[in-house]
Design an enzyme around this catalytic site. Structure first.
Site, PDB file in Angstrom:
ATOM      1  N   GLY A  19     -13.320   3.371 -24.469  1.00  0.00           N
ATOM      2  CA  GLY A  19     -12.617   4.651 -24.405  1.00  0.00           C
ATOM      3  C   GLY A  19     -13.264   5.679 -25.313  1.00  0.00           C
ATOM      4  O   GLY A  19     -12.594   6.550 -25.862  1.00  0.00           O
ATOM      5  N   SER A  29     -15.035   8.125 -24.556  1.00  0.00           N
ATOM      6  CA  SER A  29     -15.350   9.380 -23.854  1.00  0.00           C
ATOM      7  C   SER A  29     -14.568  10.582 -24.354  1.00  0.00           C
ATOM      8  O   SER A  29     -14.962  11.719 -24.133  1.00  0.00           O
ATOM      9  CB  SER A  29     -15.082   9.210 -22.353  1.00  0.00           C
ATOM     10  OG  SER A  29     -13.733   8.824 -22.150  1.00  0.00           O
ATOM     11  N   ARG A  30     -13.415  10.346 -24.992  1.00  0.00           N
ATOM     12  CA  ARG A  30     -12.616  11.504 -25.445  1.00  0.00           C
ATOM     13  C   ARG A  30     -11.607  11.065 -26.503  1.00  0.00           C
ATOM     14  O   ARG A  30     -11.488   9.870 -26.805  1.00  0.00           O
ATOM     15  CB  ARG A  30     -11.913  12.192 -24.273  1.00  0.00           C
ATOM     16  CG  ARG A  30     -10.956  11.310 -23.515  1.00  0.00           C
ATOM     17  CD  ARG A  30     -10.392  12.086 -22.323  1.00  0.00           C
ATOM     18  NE  ARG A  30     -10.085  11.210 -21.214  1.00  0.00           N
ATOM     19  CZ  ARG A  30      -8.865  10.748 -20.950  1.00  0.00           C
ATOM     20  NH1 ARG A  30      -7.857  11.043 -21.710  1.00  0.00           N
ATOM     21  NH2 ARG A  30      -8.669   9.964 -19.905  1.00  0.00           N
ATOM     22  N   ASN A  73     -10.521   0.584 -28.401  1.00  0.00           N
ATOM     23  CA  ASN A  73      -9.758   1.836 -28.512  1.00  0.00           C
ATOM     24  C   ASN A  73      -9.101   2.256 -27.204  1.00  0.00           C
ATOM     25  O   ASN A  73      -8.043   2.886 -27.230  1.00  0.00           O
ATOM     26  CB  ASN A  73     -10.689   2.950 -29.009  1.00  0.00           C
ATOM     27  CG  ASN A  73     -10.120   4.326 -28.712  1.00  0.00           C
ATOM     28  OD1 ASN A  73      -9.230   4.803 -29.415  1.00  0.00           O
ATOM     29  ND2 ASN A  73     -10.590   4.952 -27.634  1.00  0.00           N
ATOM     30  N   SER A  87      -0.580   0.924 -32.253  1.00  0.00           N
ATOM     31  CA  SER A  87       0.222   2.155 -32.256  1.00  0.00           C
ATOM     32  C   SER A  87       1.453   1.941 -33.127  1.00  0.00           C
ATOM     33  O   SER A  87       1.947   0.814 -33.239  1.00  0.00           O
ATOM     34  CB  SER A  87       0.675   2.512 -30.839  1.00  0.00           C
ATOM     35  OG  SER A  87       1.656   3.537 -30.897  1.00  0.00           O
ATOM     36  N   TYR A 139       3.854  -0.271 -22.725  1.00  0.00           N
ATOM     37  CA  TYR A 139       2.908   0.177 -23.768  1.00  0.00           C
ATOM     38  C   TYR A 139       3.224  -0.494 -25.112  1.00  0.00           C
ATOM     39  O   TYR A 139       2.327  -0.978 -25.808  1.00  0.00           O
ATOM     40  CB  TYR A 139       3.009   1.699 -23.870  1.00  0.00           C
ATOM     41  CG  TYR A 139       2.065   2.352 -24.845  1.00  0.00           C
ATOM     42  CD1 TYR A 139       0.716   2.513 -24.538  1.00  0.00           C
ATOM     43  CD2 TYR A 139       2.516   2.822 -26.068  1.00  0.00           C
ATOM     44  CE1 TYR A 139      -0.148   3.136 -25.430  1.00  0.00           C
ATOM     45  CE2 TYR A 139       1.665   3.448 -26.963  1.00  0.00           C
ATOM     46  CZ  TYR A 139       0.332   3.595 -26.642  1.00  0.00           C
ATOM     47  OH  TYR A 139      -0.522   4.207 -27.534  1.00  0.00           O
ATOM     48  N   VAL A 140       4.510  -0.528 -25.462  1.00  0.00           N
ATOM     49  CA  VAL A 140       4.915  -1.128 -26.736  1.00  0.00           C
ATOM     50  C   VAL A 140       4.566  -2.623 -26.754  1.00  0.00           C
ATOM     51  O   VAL A 140       4.045  -3.136 -27.746  1.00  0.00           O
ATOM     52  CB  VAL A 140       6.426  -0.911 -26.985  1.00  0.00           C
ATOM     53  CG1 VAL A 140       6.902  -1.746 -28.165  1.00  0.00           C
ATOM     54  CG2 VAL A 140       6.722   0.565 -27.219  1.00  0.00           C
ATOM     55  N   LYS A 181       0.924  -3.006 -27.367  1.00  0.00           N
ATOM     56  CA  LYS A 181       0.487  -2.678 -28.733  1.00  0.00           C
ATOM     57  C   LYS A 181       0.997  -3.707 -29.744  1.00  0.00           C
ATOM     58  O   LYS A 181       0.304  -4.035 -30.714  1.00  0.00           O
ATOM     59  CB  LYS A 181       0.938  -1.264 -29.105  1.00  0.00           C
ATOM     60  CG  LYS A 181       0.269  -0.172 -28.268  1.00  0.00           C
ATOM     61  CD  LYS A 181      -1.251  -0.221 -28.384  1.00  0.00           C
ATOM     62  CE  LYS A 181      -1.943   0.920 -27.681  1.00  0.00           C
ATOM     63  NZ  LYS A 181      -3.405   0.878 -27.827  1.00  0.00           N
ATOM     64  N   ILE A 234      -0.988  11.501 -32.571  1.00  0.00           N
ATOM     65  CA  ILE A 234      -2.303  12.126 -32.742  1.00  0.00           C
ATOM     66  C   ILE A 234      -2.525  13.112 -31.595  1.00  0.00           C
ATOM     67  O   ILE A 234      -2.215  12.809 -30.437  1.00  0.00           O
ATOM     68  CB  ILE A 234      -3.425  11.048 -32.719  1.00  0.00           C
ATOM     69  CG1 ILE A 234      -3.096   9.874 -33.667  1.00  0.00           C
ATOM     70  CG2 ILE A 234      -4.783  11.674 -33.039  1.00  0.00           C
ATOM     71  CD1 ILE A 234      -3.024  10.205 -35.123  1.00  0.00           C
TER      72      ILE A 234
HETATM   73  P1  NAD Z   1      -6.905   9.422 -24.309  1.00  0.00           P
HETATM   74  O1  NAD Z   1      -6.009   9.368 -23.120  1.00  0.00           O
HETATM   75  O2  NAD Z   1      -7.386  10.727 -24.793  1.00  0.00           O
HETATM   76  O3  NAD Z   1      -8.187   8.480 -24.050  1.00  0.00           O
HETATM   77  C1  NAD Z   1      -8.059   7.220 -23.457  1.00  0.00           C
HETATM   78  C2  NAD Z   1      -9.414   6.587 -23.317  1.00  0.00           C
HETATM   79  O4  NAD Z   1      -9.242   5.320 -22.638  1.00  0.00           O
HETATM   80  C3  NAD Z   1     -10.372   7.426 -22.479  1.00  0.00           C
HETATM   81  O5  NAD Z   1     -11.656   7.365 -23.049  1.00  0.00           O
HETATM   82  C4  NAD Z   1     -10.361   6.694 -21.140  1.00  0.00           C
HETATM   83  O6  NAD Z   1     -11.570   6.839 -20.423  1.00  0.00           O
HETATM   84  C5  NAD Z   1     -10.188   5.255 -21.591  1.00  0.00           C
HETATM   85  N1  NAD Z   1      -9.714   4.425 -20.471  1.00  0.00           N
HETATM   86  C6  NAD Z   1      -8.664   4.657 -19.659  1.00  0.00           C
HETATM   87  N2  NAD Z   1      -8.614   3.704 -18.713  1.00  0.00           N
HETATM   88  C7  NAD Z   1      -9.660   2.870 -18.922  1.00  0.00           C
HETATM   89  C8  NAD Z   1     -10.154   1.713 -18.266  1.00  0.00           C
HETATM   90  N3  NAD Z   1      -9.587   1.217 -17.160  1.00  0.00           N
HETATM   91  N4  NAD Z   1     -11.257   1.104 -18.776  1.00  0.00           N
HETATM   92  C9  NAD Z   1     -11.870   1.602 -19.874  1.00  0.00           C
HETATM   93  N5  NAD Z   1     -11.448   2.694 -20.536  1.00  0.00           N
HETATM   94  C10 NAD Z   1     -10.356   3.324 -20.053  1.00  0.00           C
HETATM   95  O7  NAD Z   1      -6.116   8.609 -25.444  1.00  0.00           O
HETATM   96  P2  NAD Z   1      -6.181   8.672 -27.032  1.00  0.00           P
HETATM   97  O8  NAD Z   1      -4.990   9.406 -27.493  1.00  0.00           O
HETATM   98  O9  NAD Z   1      -7.534   9.041 -27.514  1.00  0.00           O
HETATM   99  O10 NAD Z   1      -5.878   7.126 -27.342  1.00  0.00           O
HETATM  100  C11 NAD Z   1      -6.865   6.208 -27.783  1.00  0.00           C
HETATM  101  C12 NAD Z   1      -6.152   4.950 -28.262  1.00  0.00           C
HETATM  102  O11 NAD Z   1      -5.250   5.287 -29.310  1.00  0.00           O
HETATM  103  C13 NAD Z   1      -5.304   4.276 -27.183  1.00  0.00           C
HETATM  104  O12 NAD Z   1      -5.380   2.879 -27.321  1.00  0.00           O
HETATM  105  C14 NAD Z   1      -3.910   4.742 -27.513  1.00  0.00           C
HETATM  106  O13 NAD Z   1      -2.940   3.834 -27.061  1.00  0.00           O
HETATM  107  C15 NAD Z   1      -3.969   4.791 -29.014  1.00  0.00           C
HETATM  108  N6  NAD Z   1      -2.957   5.637 -29.637  1.00  0.00           N
HETATM  109  C16 NAD Z   1      -2.932   6.983 -29.412  1.00  0.00           C
HETATM  110  C17 NAD Z   1      -1.944   7.747 -30.027  1.00  0.00           C
HETATM  111  C18 NAD Z   1      -1.857   9.235 -29.856  1.00  0.00           C
HETATM  112  O14 NAD Z   1      -0.910   9.826 -30.393  1.00  0.00           O
HETATM  113  N7  NAD Z   1      -2.785   9.880 -29.163  1.00  0.00           N
HETATM  114  C19 NAD Z   1      -0.998   7.133 -30.843  1.00  0.00           C
HETATM  115  C20 NAD Z   1      -1.048   5.759 -31.046  1.00  0.00           C
HETATM  116  C21 NAD Z   1      -2.046   5.033 -30.426  1.00  0.00           C
END
Ligand code: NAD
Length: 244
Positions: free
Chosen positions: A10, A12-13, A87, A139, A152-153, A156, A185
């Protein structure tokens, strides 16, 4: 450790992108792995523009074959994987009573089974080197629970248990396995939440601001470093104090 390699799912972003850029600045060569081929390339270009080294992988965590061939490709091109950052993650929210089985399965498959399979694939290379760092992104809700996110919970909370077990299985080879549990985040994942939910969340955050992807990336960089050699099986909260 200039030639060490970090594999970021993940990448990419959002948080994954920040982790990739932060680890690149810490001297790692980066494997940017996600199904978003164009975005992977953009992150790799950013890394190269900062004089770092990066390769990209079209990785789909729903496919065990994609994981296997992706890890093999990275090992072929770079010769080693020293750090794995699990990630990638998705949400498919609904109250448990109404949650579709396919949405339960998909979230567990990507967030938990995908992370497990990545660990399985990279471990032989780490065991050979007798050095490795695995960092799993959990998370805050994996600790606290959250209505509307049973899938999701569960994924995690599962990640936190997986982290402790892998830590115990491979600790004797100087491989550590830890988790980072972000709070709220600012990324694409949270951008789509309704304003009233965001306001309610902000009220619970002791530091009175949402987290930035870099806040999480800095914790990952520390856990991936030599300095964190005596930390394993832990889950570090990066949540601005929203849950203690
Ligand atoms: P995001 O949605 O911006 O990015 C998700 C990433 O996962 C992307 O790069 C996407 O390409 C990749 N992805 C999706 N499906 C996929 C697949 N089938 N195979 C491979 N990669 C795949 O999310 P984010 O906010 O950057 O979250 C990143 C991590 O942090 C996640 O595990 C998320 O659960 C966790 N997280 C985020 C937050 C938040 O507030 N943003 C809070 C707690 C945990």
């Amino acid at each position: 450790m200039p030639d060490r390699v970090a594999f970021v799912t993940g990448g990419s972003r959002g948080i994954g992108r920040a982790i990739a850029l932060t680890l690149c600045r810490a001297g790692f060569r980066i494997v940017v792995a996600s199904p978003e081929v164009d975005k992977n390339e953009e992150v790799a270009s950013e890394i190269r523009a900062a004089s770092g080294e990066a390769m990209t992988l079209n990785l789909d965590l729903t496919s065990p074959d994609s994981i296997k061939s992706g890890v093999n490709q990275a090992l072929q091109d770079y010769g080693r994987i020293d750090v794995l950052v699990n990630n990638a993650g998705i949400t498919k929210d609904a109250l448990a009573m109404r949650m579709k089985l396919e949405d339960w399965n998909l979230v567990l498959q990507i967030n938990l089974t995908g992370a497990f399979l990545c660990i399985q694939q990279v471990l032989p290379a780490m065991l050979r080197e007798r050095w490795g760092r695995i960092v799993n992104i959990a998370s805050v809700v994996g600790r606290a629970g959250n209505p509307g996110q049973a899938n999701y919970v569960a994924s995690k909370a599962g990640i936190i248990g997986l982290t402790k077990t892998i830590a115990q299985e491979v600790g004797s080879r100087s491989i550590t396995c830890n988790a980072v549990a972000p709070g709220f985040i600012e990324t694409d994942m949270t951008a789509r939440l309704p304003q009233e939910v965001k306001d309610r969340m902000l009220g619970q955050i002791v530091l009175k601001r949402f987290g930035r992807p870099e806040d999480v990336a800095n914790a990952v960089r520390f856990l991936a470093s030599e300095e964190a050699a005596y930390i394993t099986g832990q889950c570090i909260d990066v949540n601005g104090g929203m849950y203690m």
